[in-house]
Scaffold this active site. Structure first.
Site, PDB file in Angstrom:
ATOM      1  N   HIS A 178      14.725 -75.244  12.717  1.00 23.52           N
ATOM      2  CA  HIS A 178      14.366 -76.593  12.128  1.00 23.52           C
ATOM      3  C   HIS A 178      15.068 -77.806  11.586  1.00 23.52           C
ATOM      4  O   HIS A 178      15.198 -78.975  11.839  1.00 23.52           O
ATOM      5  CB  HIS A 178      12.927 -76.260  11.222  1.00 23.52           C
ATOM      6  CG  HIS A 178      12.407 -77.444  10.740  1.00 23.52           C
ATOM      7  ND1 HIS A 178      11.120 -78.032  11.066  1.00 23.52           N
ATOM      8  CD2 HIS A 178      12.552 -78.118   9.802  1.00 23.52           C
ATOM      9  CE1 HIS A 178      10.810 -78.980  10.625  1.00 23.52           C
ATOM     10  NE2 HIS A 178      11.569 -79.203   9.248  1.00 23.52           N
ATOM     11  N   GLU A 179      15.923 -76.929  10.319  1.00 20.58           N
ATOM     12  CA  GLU A 179      16.583 -77.645   9.701  1.00 20.58           C
ATOM     13  C   GLU A 179      17.965 -78.247  10.594  1.00 20.58           C
ATOM     14  O   GLU A 179      18.589 -79.275  10.339  1.00 20.58           O
ATOM     15  CB  GLU A 179      17.440 -76.889   8.763  1.00 20.58           C
ATOM     16  CG  GLU A 179      16.304 -76.250   7.733  1.00 20.58           C
ATOM     17  CD  GLU A 179      15.293 -77.313   7.075  1.00 20.58           C
ATOM     18  OE1 GLU A 179      15.878 -78.645   6.877  1.00 20.58           O
ATOM     19  OE2 GLU A 179      14.181 -77.112   6.657  1.00 20.58           O
ATOM     20  N   HIS A 190      16.748 -81.100  12.161  1.00 19.46           N
ATOM     21  CA  HIS A 190      16.973 -82.488  11.276  1.00 19.46           C
ATOM     22  C   HIS A 190      18.349 -83.145  11.465  1.00 19.46           C
ATOM     23  O   HIS A 190      18.578 -84.164  11.497  1.00 19.46           O
ATOM     24  CB  HIS A 190      16.597 -82.117   9.679  1.00 19.46           C
ATOM     25  CG  HIS A 190      15.246 -82.120   9.543  1.00 19.46           C
ATOM     26  ND1 HIS A 190      14.370 -83.208   9.928  1.00 19.46           N
ATOM     27  CD2 HIS A 190      14.391 -81.134   8.949  1.00 19.46           C
ATOM     28  CE1 HIS A 190      13.225 -82.991   9.409  1.00 19.46           C
ATOM     29  NE2 HIS A 190      13.048 -81.594   8.734  1.00 19.46           N
ATOM     30  N   GLU A 242       9.487 -84.713  10.987  1.00 13.90           N
ATOM     31  CA  GLU A 242       9.189 -83.222  10.788  1.00 13.90           C
ATOM     32  C   GLU A 242       8.703 -82.813  12.148  1.00 13.90           C
ATOM     33  O   GLU A 242       9.106 -81.640  12.410  1.00 13.90           O
ATOM     34  CB  GLU A 242       8.405 -83.214   9.484  1.00 13.90           C
ATOM     35  CG  GLU A 242       8.784 -83.380   8.292  1.00 13.90           C
ATOM     36  CD  GLU A 242       9.774 -82.332   8.044  1.00 13.90           C
ATOM     37  OE1 GLU A 242       9.828 -81.436   8.411  1.00 13.90           O
ATOM     38  OE2 GLU A 242      10.657 -82.799   7.069  1.00 13.90           O
TER      39      GLU A 242
END
Length: 217
Positions: A106-107, A110, A182
Protein backbone atom coordinates in the site's frame (compact mmCIF):
# COMPACT_ATOMS: atom_id res chain seq x y z
CA UNK A 1 4.39 44.01 -4.13
CA UNK A 2 3.96 42.88 -0.53
CA UNK A 3 0.93 40.74 -1.41
CA UNK A 4 2.77 39.03 -4.27
CA UNK A 5 5.68 38.19 -1.96
CA UNK A 6 3.34 36.82 0.72
CA UNK A 7 1.48 34.70 -1.80
CA UNK A 8 4.70 33.26 -3.23
CA UNK A 9 6.07 32.46 0.21
CA UNK A 10 2.80 30.80 1.23
CA UNK A 11 2.82 28.66 -1.92
CA UNK A 12 6.42 27.63 -1.34
CA UNK A 13 5.75 26.19 2.12
CA UNK A 14 4.12 22.92 0.94
CA UNK A 15 6.94 22.38 -1.57
CA UNK A 16 9.57 23.07 1.09
CA UNK A 17 7.81 20.62 3.42
CA UNK A 18 7.85 17.98 0.67
CA UNK A 19 11.57 18.43 0.05
CA UNK A 20 12.21 18.11 3.79
CA UNK A 21 9.63 15.36 4.34
CA UNK A 22 12.05 12.45 4.78
CA UNK A 23 14.19 14.36 7.27
CA UNK A 24 11.13 15.57 9.20
CA UNK A 25 9.52 12.10 9.23
CA UNK A 26 12.69 10.45 10.53
CA UNK A 27 13.08 13.00 13.31
CA UNK A 28 9.43 13.28 14.33
CA UNK A 29 8.86 9.51 14.54
CA UNK A 30 12.36 8.46 15.62
CA UNK A 31 12.55 6.11 12.66
CA UNK A 32 15.66 3.96 12.62
CA UNK A 33 16.85 3.34 9.06
CA UNK A 34 17.91 -0.22 8.34
CA UNK A 35 21.22 -0.10 6.49
CA UNK A 36 22.49 -3.50 7.54
CA UNK A 37 19.86 -5.94 8.91
CA UNK A 38 20.64 -7.04 12.47
CA UNK A 39 18.21 -9.96 12.51
CA UNK A 40 16.06 -12.16 10.28
CA UNK A 41 13.01 -9.88 10.62
CA UNK A 42 14.89 -6.81 9.40
CA UNK A 43 16.41 -8.82 6.54
CA UNK A 44 12.94 -9.99 5.52
CA UNK A 45 11.66 -6.40 5.68
CA UNK A 46 14.43 -5.13 3.38
CA UNK A 47 13.99 -7.99 0.93
CA UNK A 48 10.21 -7.53 0.86
CA UNK A 49 10.42 -3.79 0.17
CA UNK A 50 13.02 -4.45 -2.54
CA UNK A 51 10.71 -7.01 -4.17
CA UNK A 52 7.72 -4.65 -4.07
CA UNK A 53 9.80 -1.74 -5.39
CA UNK A 54 10.91 -3.84 -8.37
CA UNK A 55 7.31 -4.84 -9.11
CA UNK A 56 6.20 -1.20 -8.89
CA UNK A 57 9.14 -0.08 -11.04
CA UNK A 58 10.51 2.44 -8.56
CA UNK A 59 13.91 2.89 -6.96
CA UNK A 60 14.66 1.10 -3.71
CA UNK A 61 13.32 3.27 -0.87
CA UNK A 62 15.01 3.71 2.48
CA UNK A 63 13.44 1.29 4.95
CA UNK A 64 12.96 1.98 8.63
CA UNK A 65 11.22 0.95 11.84
CA UNK A 66 9.83 3.34 14.46
CA UNK A 67 8.72 2.70 18.02
CA UNK A 68 4.91 2.83 18.39
CA UNK A 69 2.32 0.59 19.99
CA UNK A 70 -0.19 1.34 17.24
CA UNK A 71 -0.05 -0.63 14.01
CA UNK A 72 1.08 2.00 11.56
CA UNK A 73 3.22 2.62 8.48
CA UNK A 74 4.06 5.56 6.24
CA UNK A 75 5.82 6.50 3.03
CA UNK A 76 7.27 9.87 2.20
CA UNK A 77 9.72 11.60 -0.10
CA UNK A 78 9.72 14.08 -2.97
CA UNK A 79 10.90 11.54 -5.56
CA UNK A 80 9.51 8.07 -6.20
CA UNK A 81 13.07 6.83 -6.68
CA UNK A 82 14.27 8.36 -3.41
CA UNK A 83 11.51 7.64 -0.91
CA UNK A 84 11.25 6.34 2.64
CA UNK A 85 9.00 3.51 3.81
CA UNK A 86 8.70 2.75 7.52
CA UNK A 87 6.61 0.50 9.76
CA UNK A 88 5.87 0.67 13.47
CA UNK A 89 7.06 -1.95 15.94
CA UNK A 90 3.40 -2.51 16.85
CA UNK A 91 2.48 -3.46 13.30
CA UNK A 92 5.59 -5.59 12.92
CA UNK A 93 4.83 -7.55 16.08
CA UNK A 94 1.06 -8.10 15.63
CA UNK A 95 0.60 -8.59 11.88
CA UNK A 96 1.60 -11.71 10.03
CA UNK A 97 4.02 -11.48 7.12
CA UNK A 98 1.33 -11.51 4.42
CA UNK A 99 -0.46 -8.62 6.15
CA UNK A 100 2.77 -6.66 6.66
CA UNK A 101 3.63 -7.17 3.02
CA UNK A 102 0.20 -5.86 2.00
CA UNK A 103 0.65 -2.75 4.17
CA UNK A 104 4.10 -2.20 2.65
CA UNK A 105 2.61 -2.66 -0.83
CA UNK A 106 0.00 0.00 0.00
CA UNK A 107 2.78 2.44 0.94
CA UNK A 108 4.80 1.49 -2.15
CA UNK A 109 1.63 2.20 -4.13
CA UNK A 110 1.59 5.75 -2.74
CA UNK A 111 5.20 6.21 -3.83
CA UNK A 112 4.68 4.73 -7.31
CA UNK A 113 1.56 6.86 -7.86
CA UNK A 114 3.44 10.03 -6.86
CA UNK A 115 0.85 10.81 -4.19
CA UNK A 116 3.14 12.93 -2.02
CA UNK A 117 4.03 15.24 -4.92
CA UNK A 118 0.47 15.37 -6.25
CA UNK A 119 -1.06 16.23 -2.89
CA UNK A 120 1.59 18.89 -2.30
CA UNK A 121 0.86 20.53 -5.65
CA UNK A 122 -2.90 20.40 -5.03
CA UNK A 123 -2.44 21.92 -1.58
CA UNK A 124 -0.33 24.71 -3.10
CA UNK A 125 -2.89 25.44 -5.83
CA UNK A 126 -5.76 25.39 -3.32
CA UNK A 127 -3.88 27.76 -0.99
CA UNK A 128 -3.28 30.11 -3.92
CA UNK A 129 -6.96 30.20 -4.87
CA UNK A 130 -8.03 30.72 -1.25
CA UNK A 131 -5.74 33.70 -0.80
CA UNK A 132 -6.49 35.11 -4.26
CA UNK A 133 -10.27 35.02 -3.92
CA UNK A 134 -10.16 36.21 -0.30
CA UNK A 135 -8.28 39.32 -1.43
CA UNK A 136 -10.51 39.94 -4.46
CA UNK A 137 -13.74 39.57 -2.49
CA UNK A 138 -12.30 41.56 0.41
CA UNK A 139 -11.40 44.41 -1.93
CA UNK A 140 -14.88 44.43 -3.48
CA UNK A 141 -16.60 44.46 -0.08
CA UNK A 142 -14.25 47.14 1.23
CA UNK A 143 -15.05 49.44 -1.67
CA UNK A 144 -18.78 48.68 -1.89
CA UNK A 145 -19.63 48.66 1.83
CA UNK A 146 -16.96 50.78 3.51
CA UNK A 147 -16.35 53.14 0.55
CA UNK A 148 -12.56 52.93 0.92
CA UNK A 149 -10.29 53.75 -2.02
CA UNK A 150 -7.38 52.03 -0.28
CA UNK A 151 -7.49 48.84 1.81
CA UNK A 152 -8.82 49.64 5.26
CA UNK A 153 -9.79 47.75 8.40
CA UNK A 154 -12.84 46.29 6.66
CA UNK A 155 -10.64 44.81 3.95
CA UNK A 156 -8.26 43.08 6.35
CA UNK A 157 -11.06 41.74 8.57
CA UNK A 158 -12.98 40.46 5.54
CA UNK A 159 -9.87 38.80 4.10
CA UNK A 160 -9.11 37.03 7.39
CA UNK A 161 -12.69 35.74 7.71
CA UNK A 162 -12.79 34.62 4.08
CA UNK A 163 -9.46 32.82 4.38
CA UNK A 164 -10.88 30.77 7.23
CA UNK A 165 -14.18 30.01 5.44
CA UNK A 166 -12.62 29.31 2.05
CA UNK A 167 -9.84 27.36 3.73
CA UNK A 168 -12.38 25.01 5.33
CA UNK A 169 -14.12 24.50 1.97
CA UNK A 170 -10.79 23.92 0.26
CA UNK A 171 -9.71 21.39 2.87
CA UNK A 172 -12.74 19.24 2.01
CA UNK A 173 -11.53 19.12 -1.60
CA UNK A 174 -8.04 18.09 -0.50
CA UNK A 175 -9.46 15.47 1.88
CA UNK A 176 -11.69 14.01 -0.84
CA UNK A 177 -8.75 13.75 -3.20
CA UNK A 178 -6.63 12.21 -0.45
CA UNK A 179 -9.31 9.59 0.20
CA UNK A 180 -9.38 8.73 -3.52
CA UNK A 181 -5.58 8.29 -3.49
CA UNK A 182 -5.94 5.96 -0.51
CA UNK A 183 -8.29 3.77 -2.54
CA UNK A 184 -5.76 3.74 -5.37
CA UNK A 185 -3.00 2.74 -2.94
CA UNK A 186 -5.23 -0.08 -1.66
CA UNK A 187 -5.69 -1.27 -5.23
CA UNK A 188 -1.93 -1.09 -5.81
CA UNK A 189 -1.36 -3.07 -2.61
CA UNK A 190 -3.75 -5.77 -3.78
CA UNK A 191 -2.07 -5.86 -7.19
CA UNK A 192 1.46 -6.10 -5.77
CA UNK A 193 0.46 -8.80 -3.26
CA UNK A 194 -3.00 -10.43 -3.19
CA UNK A 195 -6.52 -9.18 -2.62
CA UNK A 196 -6.88 -11.51 0.36
CA UNK A 197 -3.75 -10.14 2.05
CA UNK A 198 -4.82 -6.53 1.45
CA UNK A 199 -8.33 -7.18 2.76
CA UNK A 200 -6.94 -8.98 5.80
CA UNK A 201 -4.57 -6.12 6.61
CA UNK A 202 -7.32 -3.50 6.24
CA UNK A 203 -9.70 -5.49 8.42
CA UNK A 204 -7.09 -5.86 11.15
CA UNK A 205 -6.29 -2.14 11.02
CA UNK A 206 -9.99 -1.28 11.26
CA UNK A 207 -10.41 -3.70 14.16
CA UNK A 208 -7.57 -2.03 16.06
CA UNK A 209 -9.03 1.43 15.43
CA UNK A 210 -12.42 0.34 16.80
CA UNK A 211 -10.73 -1.25 19.81
CA UNK A 212 -8.85 1.99 20.55
CA UNK A 213 -12.06 4.02 20.23
CA UNK A 214 -13.88 1.73 22.69
CA UNK A 215 -10.97 1.93 25.10
CA UNK A 216 -10.93 5.73 25.00
CA UNK A 217 -14.66 5.81 25.78
Amino acid sequence: TTEIYTLSLHDALPIFSLLMSKWMAKNSTGTQIITEPSNAEERWLLETVAELARKADIGMPEVGIFQAQQSNAFATGWNKNNALVAVSTGLFSRFNKDEIKAVLAHEIGHVANGDMVTLTLIQGVVNTFVMFFARIIGSIIDKAVFKNDRPGVGYFVTVMVLQVVLGILASTIVMAFSRWREYRADAAGAHLTTKAAMIGALQKLQSEVRSEEHTSE
